[in-house]
Every structure is written in C-alpha cells, then in structure tokens.
Design a protein around this motif. Structure first.
Motif, PDB file in Angstrom:
ATOM      1  N   HIS A  56       0.832  -1.204   0.000  1.00  0.00           N
ATOM      2  CA  HIS A  56       0.000   0.000   0.000  1.00  0.00           C
ATOM      3  C   HIS A  56       0.869   1.257   0.000  1.00  0.00           C
ATOM      4  O   HIS A  56       0.584   2.226  -0.722  1.00  0.00           O
ATOM      5  CB  HIS A  56      -0.916  -0.028   1.217  1.00  0.00           C
ATOM      6  CG  HIS A  56      -1.853   1.135   1.307  1.00  0.00           C
ATOM      7  ND1 HIS A  56      -2.867   1.336   0.404  1.00  0.00           N
ATOM      8  CD2 HIS A  56      -1.894   2.167   2.191  1.00  0.00           C
ATOM      9  CE1 HIS A  56      -3.522   2.441   0.721  1.00  0.00           C
ATOM     10  NE2 HIS A  56      -2.956   2.962   1.807  1.00  0.00           N
ATOM     11  N   ILE A  57       1.939   1.263   0.807  1.00  0.00           N
ATOM     12  CA  ILE A  57       2.832   2.423   0.881  1.00  0.00           C
ATOM     13  C   ILE A  57       3.553   2.631  -0.443  1.00  0.00           C
ATOM     14  O   ILE A  57       3.666   3.762  -0.941  1.00  0.00           O
ATOM     15  CB  ILE A  57       3.842   2.234   2.042  1.00  0.00           C
ATOM     16  CG1 ILE A  57       3.110   2.312   3.386  1.00  0.00           C
ATOM     17  CG2 ILE A  57       4.940   3.286   1.969  1.00  0.00           C
ATOM     18  CD1 ILE A  57       3.990   1.997   4.578  1.00  0.00           C
ATOM     19  N   ILE A  58       4.012   1.533  -1.040  1.00  0.00           N
ATOM     20  CA  ILE A  58       4.718   1.649  -2.337  1.00  0.00           C
ATOM     21  C   ILE A  58       3.787   2.177  -3.419  1.00  0.00           C
ATOM     22  O   ILE A  58       4.172   3.014  -4.240  1.00  0.00           O
ATOM     23  CB  ILE A  58       5.311   0.275  -2.720  1.00  0.00           C
ATOM     24  CG1 ILE A  58       6.410  -0.116  -1.732  1.00  0.00           C
ATOM     25  CG2 ILE A  58       5.872   0.313  -4.137  1.00  0.00           C
ATOM     26  CD1 ILE A  58       6.952  -1.513  -1.947  1.00  0.00           C
ATOM     27  N   ARG A  59       2.541   1.693  -3.391  1.00  0.00           N
ATOM     28  CA  ARG A  59       1.589   2.173  -4.390  1.00  0.00           C
ATOM     29  C   ARG A  59       1.326   3.661  -4.238  1.00  0.00           C
ATOM     30  O   ARG A  59       1.270   4.400  -5.220  1.00  0.00           O
ATOM     31  CB  ARG A  59       0.268   1.407  -4.247  1.00  0.00           C
ATOM     32  CG  ARG A  59      -0.776   1.788  -5.301  1.00  0.00           C
ATOM     33  CD  ARG A  59      -2.123   1.152  -5.002  1.00  0.00           C
ATOM     34  NE  ARG A  59      -2.675   1.636  -3.749  1.00  0.00           N
ATOM     35  CZ  ARG A  59      -3.319   2.804  -3.635  1.00  0.00           C
ATOM     36  NH1 ARG A  59      -3.482   3.586  -4.685  1.00  0.00           N
ATOM     37  NH2 ARG A  59      -3.811   3.175  -2.470  1.00  0.00           N
ATOM     38  N   ARG A  60       1.205   4.122  -3.002  1.00  0.00           N
ATOM     39  CA  ARG A  60       0.954   5.547  -2.783  1.00  0.00           C
ATOM     40  C   ARG A  60       2.162   6.395  -3.167  1.00  0.00           C
ATOM     41  O   ARG A  60       2.015   7.494  -3.694  1.00  0.00           O
ATOM     42  CB  ARG A  60       0.597   5.799  -1.320  1.00  0.00           C
ATOM     43  CG  ARG A  60      -0.878   5.596  -1.028  1.00  0.00           C
ATOM     44  CD  ARG A  60      -1.233   6.090   0.328  1.00  0.00           C
ATOM     45  NE  ARG A  60      -2.676   6.132   0.505  1.00  0.00           N
ATOM     46  CZ  ARG A  60      -3.277   6.272   1.676  1.00  0.00           C
ATOM     47  NH1 ARG A  60      -2.530   6.374   2.774  1.00  0.00           N
ATOM     48  NH2 ARG A  60      -4.587   6.311   1.752  1.00  0.00           N
ATOM     49  N   LEU A  61       3.360   5.866  -2.914  1.00  0.00           N
ATOM     50  CA  LEU A  61       4.556   6.614  -3.333  1.00  0.00           C
ATOM     51  C   LEU A  61       4.630   6.689  -4.852  1.00  0.00           C
ATOM     52  O   LEU A  61       5.027   7.716  -5.418  1.00  0.00           O
ATOM     53  CB  LEU A  61       5.809   5.941  -2.770  1.00  0.00           C
ATOM     54  CG  LEU A  61       6.064   6.112  -1.262  1.00  0.00           C
ATOM     55  CD1 LEU A  61       7.272   5.282  -0.836  1.00  0.00           C
ATOM     56  CD2 LEU A  61       6.292   7.578  -0.916  1.00  0.00           C
ATOM     57  N   ARG A  62       4.259   5.602  -5.512  1.00  0.00           N
ATOM     58  CA  ARG A  62       4.321   5.577  -6.966  1.00  0.00           C
ATOM     59  C   ARG A  62       3.273   6.480  -7.596  1.00  0.00           C
ATOM     60  O   ARG A  62       3.495   7.080  -8.656  1.00  0.00           O
ATOM     61  CB  ARG A  62       4.132   4.141  -7.453  1.00  0.00           C
ATOM     62  CG  ARG A  62       4.369   3.972  -8.956  1.00  0.00           C
ATOM     63  CD  ARG A  62       4.308   2.525  -9.389  1.00  0.00           C
ATOM     64  NE  ARG A  62       2.999   1.937  -9.181  1.00  0.00           N
ATOM     65  CZ  ARG A  62       2.708   1.044  -8.233  1.00  0.00           C
ATOM     66  NH1 ARG A  62       3.653   0.624  -7.407  1.00  0.00           N
ATOM     67  NH2 ARG A  62       1.483   0.569  -8.102  1.00  0.00           N
ATOM     68  N   THR A  63       2.116   6.630  -6.947  1.00  0.00           N
ATOM     69  CA  THR A  63       1.027   7.443  -7.502  1.00  0.00           C
ATOM     70  C   THR A  63       0.912   8.807  -6.839  1.00  0.00           C
ATOM     71  O   THR A  63      -0.088   9.497  -7.026  1.00  0.00           O
ATOM     72  CB  THR A  63      -0.306   6.700  -7.352  1.00  0.00           C
ATOM     73  OG1 THR A  63      -0.565   6.462  -5.953  1.00  0.00           O
ATOM     74  CG2 THR A  63      -0.275   5.369  -8.078  1.00  0.00           C
ATOM     75  N   ALA A  64       1.937   9.194  -6.051  1.00  0.00           N
ATOM     76  CA  ALA A  64       1.924  10.493  -5.360  1.00  0.00           C
ATOM     77  C   ALA A  64       0.755  10.605  -4.382  1.00  0.00           C
ATOM     78  O   ALA A  64       0.292  11.709  -4.082  1.00  0.00           O
ATOM     79  CB  ALA A  64       1.882  11.653  -6.361  1.00  0.00           C
ATOM     80  N   GLY A  65       0.289   9.470  -3.871  1.00  0.00           N
ATOM     81  CA  GLY A  65      -0.794   9.484  -2.896  1.00  0.00           C
ATOM     82  C   GLY A  65      -2.151   9.800  -3.481  1.00  0.00           C
ATOM     83  O   GLY A  65      -3.096  10.081  -2.735  1.00  0.00           O
TER      84      GLY A  65
END
Length: 459
Positions: A6-15
C-alpha cells in the motif's frame, strides 16, 4: 506485506486516490514532485561543494534528506495530505535559513535562503492564494531578520577567517539562482500543463454533454411539440389547452389484419415503419403536427401552432399526398397498401396526460368525428366533415355529399375530397407545360343508408 504494498503504491502514484478531485490530484502531484526535486538538489549541493574544495559538515544536507524522505513515507502510510503539506512546506521554509545561519551570512552561504521561497510558492500551488499569504509573510520576516543580523554582525564576521572561499561562494550564488529558478519553472510548467489537460477534458465533457442534450432535445421534440416541451421543462404544471378550431386527420390502413396475416413480426414492423416514416416527412413538409400512431392508424393535426396560416388546407394537401404516394411509388408487393382518411375541423382540448411515459394528445367531439368518418370511408377515400368542406370547397374538388350513420351521433353529412381544384390561368404562368401527376383511381361510392337497409332486408 499488504501495508508495504500500500505504501509503495501511494509513493508511486503520489498518494492520489480514485475519489480525489482534479485539483487535489494536481496538488498532491506538485508537492511530491517538489519534494523529489529538493532532495536531488540538496545532494547535488553537497557533492559540488566537496568537488570545489570546501568541506562543510554533511549533517545538514543529510538531515534534510531524512526529513523530506521520512515525511513522504509518513504521508504514504497515513494518506493525510493536509499534515504532509504543512510539514513539508515548513521544512522548505526553515531549513534554508537554518543552513545559512550555520554557514555564516548571506554571502558565505551564497544566498541559500532563496530556497525558502519554495514554501510560499508551494503553498500557492498546493493550498491556494489565501493559505499562501502566511507562508510568504514568514519568508519575508526570516529574510529581513537574516539581513538585519548580517548588517549588525558584519564587522565580527569580517574578522573571522572565511569558511567558504569567495570564488566558491560566488559560484554557488549562480548555482542557487539557477537551481531554484529551474525548480520553480518545472513546477509552474507542470501545473500549467495539467490544468490545460483538465480544461481540455472539461471542454470535451461539455461538448459531449451538449451532444447528449441536443439528442435529448430532439427526442423530446419527437414526442412533444416544441412549445409544450419548453413548458414542461420550465414547470411541472398540468398542460391542457383549448383550441377553438383545429383540423384533425386520421389515416387507417385498409385490411391491415389480412395484410399482416402472412407476414412475420419483423416484416410488419418494416412495413409500418416505411409508411409512417414517409407520412412523418410529408407532415413536416406541410408544417403540421403529428400527434401519434395507434396500431395501424396515423393521427395528425393542424392549427395547434399559432404560426400556421392555413392548417385546414395543409391537412387536405397532406391527405392527397399520402393517398397518391401509396398509389404510386409507395406501392410495393402483390398487395399494395391503401388507406382510409378522415378529416374533421372544430374545437379540441390538447394536453399532456400522466407523469411517466406521457404523450401529447387531443380530445373532443372533433377528434371523435374525424376518427369515425375515417372508419366509415372506402379504401382510398378522403372523407371530410361539413366544416372542413366549407373551408376547402373553393380550392378542392369534392364528390356530392352523402350521409353516414355514426354510432352515438346519428347521421352525419360527409364529403369525399378528390383532388385540388385547378387554379385559373395556371397555363399562363409558365410556357413549359408540366403534365399533372397520375392520380389514384377514384374509390367506389359509399352506399346510402337506404340502399344498405334494402340489401339487409333482402338478406
């Protein structure tokens, strides 16, 4: 593992979340992009200093990296953009001033406090004009405080040996200005491009909305007259209007049951659609209002529109055109279609019935009369009541009147309309004579009530 993913996805999509507005998506993307650019700039700042010779402590640049990266991770884990925005802007504002104070003055630090301008600029792009005002005020206050300190402590600083050589300091003046200007330009360019994309998408959505609105308008106008459609859109009031004189026409297909007996449902629909679609075109050409189709019956009226100058004549011309088209180019197959047509003129009530799947319809004795004299007509006949005949007698040829018994009304005098009367002197209008179009064969005369009674007695 789920939390890490979940954290990696948010970092990749700028949250950015699927439910975010376009403005919030842009704000998140800008602030995350600014954080990355500041991190890269701080690393480059330290490496260039070391390459030029000075050996400042790496503590402050490393601390900046930790603060920026840690704040990004907290945001990716929590999703709290408001807290991330405040803390990141605070880092952008205070850290340049703290670093410059640690290095000395404005000159020795090469104007490092200019990087603090990213805080009010970031607030302007990521929070709004009102929210950016306090950040800009804080930046001005810290800048003036640093300048005043440099002036008051100028003699003390001059007596100390230079921590950073003058050449390196001057070089970093240029680098700081160039790097900060580049970051500001990149952020503004990204913001402008994204807003242009949003504006283009919004314009496309408006265009599609206008297309759908026009389609809905056309669909509504296919169901209701324009004036009635506008009244329904403006209010939910009941629509029922009285008209002193309206000409109503019915056209029934003769022996429809026998025609449809040997046809598939698709063929029946195709036949009705072909005939009634052409009737629609003729009605529109004559400026008349189609009311509805009822099975194999077609209903049209004239006089509902105040702009019509001769509704009764238009209805008569429409009836002749419909009859002649079916007898000519509209005829297909071994069993050509023929119609009975009835026309009545008089007062009617027009309105919209119901609230769901509503229709625009006409009521009154005129409508009943037109419908019944249609049913009593012979194939190919155009039957008119006395009122219609009085308005068309000088312009159309009629057969002698005859009496028709109607259920609930007794005997009614009707007139069979044959053709438009020739206009006097029409030959002098043009030198080229155009042969008149072939007319349908005259229908057989209706039997009078007396003859019908005689036949019945013999039977």
């Amino acid at each position: 593992m789920k939390s890490l993913t979940h954290i990696i996805r948010r970092l990749r999509t700028a949250g950015i979340e699927p439910g975010d507005s376009e403005e919030l998506k842009l704000q998140k993307a800008l602030l995350v992009q600014a954080s990355g650019l500041v991190s890269i700039a701080s690393m480059g700042w330290l490496l260039i200093y070391w390459a030029l010779g000075p050996r400042p402590s790496p503590t402050l640049p490393f601390l900046l990296q930790v603060l920026v990266a840690g704040n990004l991770l907290v945001f990716a884990a929590s999703g709290n953009f408001a807290a991330f925005r405040f803390t990141q802007l605070a880092i952008f504002l205070f850290f340049p001033f703290i670093t410059q104070w640690a290095l000395g003055n404005f000159v020795t630090a090469s104007g490092l406090i200019l990087w603090g301008l990213l805080a009010p600029l970031g607030a302007l792009l990521c929070a709004g004009p009102r929210e950016s005002a306090p950040w800009f005020g804080a930046y001005l206050f810290l800048t003036l405080l640093s300048g005043a300190s440099d002036v008051l402590l100028a003699d003390f600083v001059a007596a100390r040996p230079a921590v950073v050589p003058l050449k390196a300091s001057m070089a970093f003046f240029a680098l700081n200005f160039a790097a900060l200007s580049s970051i500001v330009w990149v952020l503004l360019r990204f913001s402008t491009i994204e807003k242009q994309k949003t504006a283009a998408a919004l314009e496309e959505a408006h265009r599609q909305l206008r297309i759908e609105q026009d389609r809905s308008e056309r669909l509504l106008l296919n169901v209701l007259p324009q004036s009635i459609a506008e009244r329904l859109k403006d209010s939910d009031c009941t629509i029922a209007d009285g008209y002193a004189e309206v000409t109503v026409m019915f056209a029934d297909i003769v022996s429809f049951t026998e025609l449809a007996a040997d046809m598939t449902p698709k063929q029946i629909f195709g036949m009705l659609n072909r005939v009634f679609s052409h009737f629609d075109e003729l009605a529109e050409r004559h400026g008349l209002e189609k009311i509805k189709t009822i099975g194999d019956s077609y209903m049209v009226a004239g006089g509902l529109n105040p702009n019509e100058t001769d509704p009764c004549g238009a209805i008569a011309r429409l009836a002749v055109d419909m009859r002649d088209w079916l007898a000519g180019e509209g005829a297909r197959g071994p069993n050509p279609i023929r119609v009975r047509i009835g026309i009545g003129t008089g007062p009617v009530i027009a309105g919209v019935v119901g609230k769901k799947k509503f229709i625009y319809d006409l009521w009154g004795d005129t409508v009943n009369l037109a419908s019944r004299i249609t049913a009593e007509g012979a194939p190919g006949a155009i039957q008119c009541d006395a009122r219609t005949h009085s308005r068309l007698a000088c312009r159309f040829n009629f057969a002698p009147p005859h009496v028709v018994p109607l259920k609930g009304k007794g005997t009614v005098v009707v007139y069979r309309l044959n053709d438009p009367a020739p206009t006097p002197g029409i030959e002098t209008v043009s030198r080229d004579r155009v042969p008149a179009p072939a007319r349908a064969p005259a229908p057989p005369p209706l039997r009078s009530p007396a003859s019908v009674t005689g036949i019945a007695s013999r039977l």
